[in-house]
Design a protein around this motif. Sequence first.
Motif, PDB file in Angstrom:
ATOM      1  N   ILE A 135       8.000  -4.203   9.016  1.00 25.68           N
ATOM      2  CA  ILE A 135       8.648  -2.576   9.729  1.00 25.68           C
ATOM      3  C   ILE A 135       6.552  -1.706   9.494  1.00 25.68           C
ATOM      4  CG2 ILE A 135       9.326  -0.430   9.897  1.00 25.68           C
ATOM      5  CD1 ILE A 135      11.335  -2.347  10.878  1.00 25.68           C
ATOM      6  N   ILE A 136       6.393  -1.558  10.378  1.00 24.27           N
ATOM      7  CA  ILE A 136       4.958  -2.005  10.617  1.00 24.27           C
ATOM      8  C   ILE A 136       4.666   0.064  10.813  1.00 24.27           C
ATOM      9  CG2 ILE A 136       3.184  -3.739  10.320  1.00 24.27           C
ATOM     10  CD1 ILE A 136       2.542  -2.666  13.216  1.00 24.27           C
ATOM     11  N   LYS A 137       5.960   0.919  11.325  1.00 24.21           N
ATOM     12  CA  LYS A 137       5.571   2.033  11.788  1.00 24.21           C
ATOM     13  C   LYS A 137       6.657   2.773  11.748  1.00 24.21           C
ATOM     14  CE  LYS A 137       3.599   3.082  15.681  1.00 24.21           C
ATOM     15  NZ  LYS A 137       2.636   4.089  16.828  1.00 24.21           N
ATOM     16  N   THR A 138       7.580   3.698  12.200  1.00 23.91           N
ATOM     17  CA  THR A 138       8.332   4.228  12.840  1.00 23.91           C
ATOM     18  C   THR A 138       8.282   5.671  13.031  1.00 23.91           C
ATOM     19  OG1 THR A 138       9.160   4.918  10.215  1.00 23.91           O
ATOM     20  CG2 THR A 138      10.036   3.190  10.751  1.00 23.91           C
ATOM     21  N   GLN A 139       9.323   6.157  13.992  1.00 21.98           N
ATOM     22  CA  GLN A 139       8.907   7.003  14.772  1.00 21.98           C
ATOM     23  C   GLN A 139      10.195   7.631  15.002  1.00 21.98           C
ATOM     24  OE1 GLN A 139       5.959   6.660  18.287  1.00 21.98           O
ATOM     25  NE2 GLN A 139       6.870   8.687  18.744  1.00 21.98           N
ATOM     26  N   ASP A 140      10.757   9.128  15.417  1.00 26.35           N
ATOM     27  CA  ASP A 140      11.575  10.128  15.170  1.00 26.35           C
ATOM     28  C   ASP A 140      11.670   9.701  16.851  1.00 26.35           C
ATOM     29  OD1 ASP A 140      12.166  10.075  12.563  1.00 26.35           O
ATOM     30  OD2 ASP A 140      11.467  11.872  12.234  1.00 26.35           O
ATOM     31  N   TYR A 141      13.171  10.046  17.195  1.00 27.25           N
ATOM     32  CA  TYR A 141      13.566   9.171  18.523  1.00 27.25           C
ATOM     33  C   TYR A 141      14.980  10.237  18.707  1.00 27.25           C
ATOM     34  CZ  TYR A 141      13.824   8.486  23.700  1.00 27.25           C
ATOM     35  OH  TYR A 141      14.354   8.371  25.323  1.00 27.25           O
ATOM     36  N   GLY A 142      14.796  12.074  19.418  1.00 24.98           N
ATOM     37  CA  GLY A 142      15.773  12.237  19.094  1.00 24.98           C
ATOM     38  C   GLY A 142      16.654  12.817  18.051  1.00 24.98           C
ATOM     39  N   GLU A 143      17.289  13.223  17.423  1.00 20.73           N
ATOM     40  CA  GLU A 143      18.295  13.458  16.412  1.00 20.73           C
ATOM     41  C   GLU A 143      19.050  12.505  15.576  1.00 20.73           C
ATOM     42  OE1 GLU A 143      21.471  16.363  16.942  1.00 20.73           O
ATOM     43  OE2 GLU A 143      20.127  17.584  18.600  1.00 20.73           O
ATOM     44  N   ASN A 181       8.249  -0.814  -5.336  1.00 22.02           N
ATOM     45  CA  ASN A 181       7.032   0.107  -6.183  1.00 22.02           C
ATOM     46  C   ASN A 181       5.910   0.650  -5.540  1.00 22.02           C
ATOM     47  OD1 ASN A 181       8.783  -1.463  -8.328  1.00 22.02           O
ATOM     48  ND2 ASN A 181       7.099  -3.487  -7.848  1.00 22.02           N
ATOM     49  N   ILE A 182       6.479  -0.285  -4.836  1.00 22.51           N
ATOM     50  CA  ILE A 182       4.949   0.723  -3.479  1.00 22.51           C
ATOM     51  C   ILE A 182       5.153   2.034  -3.508  1.00 22.51           C
ATOM     52  CG2 ILE A 182       3.783   0.654  -0.961  1.00 22.51           C
ATOM     53  CD1 ILE A 182       3.442  -2.607  -1.390  1.00 22.51           C
ATOM     54  N   ARG A 183       6.150   2.205  -3.168  1.00 20.75           N
ATOM     55  CA  ARG A 183       6.734   3.516  -2.644  1.00 20.75           C
ATOM     56  C   ARG A 183       7.193   4.413  -3.609  1.00 20.75           C
ATOM     57  NH1 ARG A 183      11.136   0.886  -0.102  1.00 20.75           N
ATOM     58  NH2 ARG A 183       9.816   0.553   2.372  1.00 20.75           N
ATOM     59  N   GLU A 184       6.897   3.812  -5.175  1.00 20.48           N
ATOM     60  CA  GLU A 184       7.392   4.844  -6.355  1.00 20.48           C
ATOM     61  C   GLU A 184       5.983   5.459  -6.903  1.00 20.48           C
ATOM     62  OE1 GLU A 184       9.649   2.478  -8.385  1.00 20.48           O
ATOM     63  OE2 GLU A 184      10.934   2.961  -8.291  1.00 20.48           O
ATOM     64  N   ASP A 185       4.988   5.320  -6.152  1.00 25.54           N
ATOM     65  CA  ASP A 185       3.376   4.933  -6.737  1.00 25.54           C
ATOM     66  C   ASP A 185       2.555   5.876  -5.621  1.00 25.54           C
ATOM     67  OD1 ASP A 185       1.462   5.723  -7.540  1.00 25.54           O
ATOM     68  OD2 ASP A 185       0.671   3.424  -8.259  1.00 25.54           O
ATOM     69  N   TYR A 231      -2.539   3.069   0.000  1.00 25.95           N
ATOM     70  CA  TYR A 231      -3.201   2.071   0.333  1.00 25.95           C
ATOM     71  C   TYR A 231      -2.375   0.884   1.260  1.00 25.95           C
ATOM     72  CZ  TYR A 231      -6.658   2.233  -3.266  1.00 25.95           C
ATOM     73  OH  TYR A 231      -8.455   2.679  -3.114  1.00 25.95           O
ATOM     74  N   THR A 232      -0.947   0.753   0.949  1.00 25.83           N
ATOM     75  CA  THR A 232      -0.255  -0.248   2.274  1.00 25.83           C
ATOM     76  C   THR A 232      -0.023   0.718   3.578  1.00 25.83           C
ATOM     77  OG1 THR A 232       0.772  -0.820  -0.390  1.00 25.83           O
ATOM     78  CG2 THR A 232       1.852  -0.644   2.111  1.00 25.83           C
ATOM     79  N   ALA A 233      -0.090   2.254   3.692  1.00 21.30           N
ATOM     80  CA  ALA A 233       0.157   2.460   5.045  1.00 21.30           C
ATOM     81  C   ALA A 233      -1.475   2.792   4.906  1.00 21.30           C
ATOM     82  CB  ALA A 233      -0.031   4.083   4.319  1.00 21.30           C
ATOM     83  N   TYR A 234      -1.839   2.304   4.993  1.00 15.58           N
ATOM     84  CA  TYR A 234      -3.747   2.619   5.331  1.00 15.58           C
ATOM     85  C   TYR A 234      -3.705   0.584   5.970  1.00 15.58           C
ATOM     86  CZ  TYR A 234      -8.840   1.877   6.255  1.00 15.58           C
ATOM     87  OH  TYR A 234      -9.773   1.172   6.653  1.00 15.58           O
ATOM     88  N   MET A 276       1.664 -13.824   7.183  1.00 12.38           N
ATOM     89  CA  MET A 276       1.288 -13.970   6.065  1.00 12.38           C
ATOM     90  C   MET A 276       0.753 -13.158   4.815  1.00 12.38           C
ATOM     91  SD  MET A 276       4.835 -16.289   5.186  1.00 12.38           S
ATOM     92  CE  MET A 276       5.560 -15.335   6.521  1.00 12.38           C
ATOM     93  N   GLU A 277      -0.650 -13.236   5.672  1.00 14.08           N
ATOM     94  CA  GLU A 277      -1.913 -12.740   4.866  1.00 14.08           C
ATOM     95  C   GLU A 277      -0.968 -10.951   4.278  1.00 14.08           C
ATOM     96  OE1 GLU A 277      -4.233 -13.559   3.610  1.00 14.08           O
ATOM     97  OE2 GLU A 277      -3.881 -15.314   3.633  1.00 14.08           O
ATOM     98  N   LEU A 278      -0.346 -10.430   5.055  1.00 12.88           N
ATOM     99  CA  LEU A 278      -0.084  -8.482   5.098  1.00 12.88           C
ATOM    100  C   LEU A 278       1.035  -8.946   3.925  1.00 12.88           C
ATOM    101  CD1 LEU A 278       0.084  -6.155   6.473  1.00 12.88           C
ATOM    102  CD2 LEU A 278       1.863  -6.666   7.696  1.00 12.88           C
ATOM    103  N   TYR A 279       1.885  -9.927   3.776  1.00 14.39           N
ATOM    104  CA  TYR A 279       2.989 -10.312   2.930  1.00 14.39           C
ATOM    105  C   TYR A 279       2.611 -10.277   1.765  1.00 14.39           C
ATOM    106  CZ  TYR A 279       7.307 -11.769   0.512  1.00 14.39           C
ATOM    107  OH  TYR A 279       8.222 -11.936  -0.587  1.00 14.39           O
ATOM    108  N   GLU A 280       1.498 -10.856   1.479  1.00 18.40           N
ATOM    109  CA  GLU A 280       0.549 -11.617   0.125  1.00 18.40           C
ATOM    110  C   GLU A 280      -0.214 -10.710  -0.097  1.00 18.40           C
ATOM    111  OE1 GLU A 280       0.285 -13.900  -1.479  1.00 18.40           O
ATOM    112  OE2 GLU A 280       2.379 -15.472  -0.288  1.00 18.40           O
ATOM    113  N   THR A 281      -0.577  -9.730   1.195  1.00 17.07           N
ATOM    114  CA  THR A 281      -1.182  -8.315  -0.232  1.00 17.07           C
ATOM    115  C   THR A 281      -0.432  -7.000   0.212  1.00 17.07           C
ATOM    116  OG1 THR A 281      -3.476  -8.590   2.055  1.00 17.07           O
ATOM    117  CG2 THR A 281      -2.685  -6.164   1.304  1.00 17.07           C
TER     118      THR A 281
END
Length: 132
Positions: A9-17, A80-84, A90-93, A113-118
């Motif tokens: 999941i690389i991006k989320t966007q709210d849609y409606g309620e 671990n990424i979400r807690e720091d 960096y991951t969002a970028y 696979m490169e994105l997963y390893e990163t």
Amino acid sequence: MLEKVKGFIIKTQDYGETHKIVTLFGQHTGKITAIARGAKKPKSRMAAVTQPFIYGEFLVYVTSNLGTMQQGDIVESFRNIREDLVKTAYTAYVMELTDKLLDQKVPYDYLLMELYETCCWIAENKDASYQL
């Protein structure tokens, strides 16, 4: 056509309620956009699966425009990424670059696979902010 997609999941966007539009980078499907109905409800089974940086297996009804995500299973949550805050930045970028540079519905198996390893590297290293 209903497909089982393994990817990020690389991006989320709210849609409606109660709904979310998610951008999913899949192994054989490439970058696709789907709606997850009811994903913003607190007790929804889709709430945890549709968070950014989730690597999982998703059941998606793929159409020419906006697909529909039926269900999903988390393979790696990268907690671990979400807690720091620095690791999250960096991951969002990296995810934003991935979203902007890839075309819709073009498979990039090597890049997935490169994105997963990163993401694994960012999650495992304690001093990721100093090494990048």
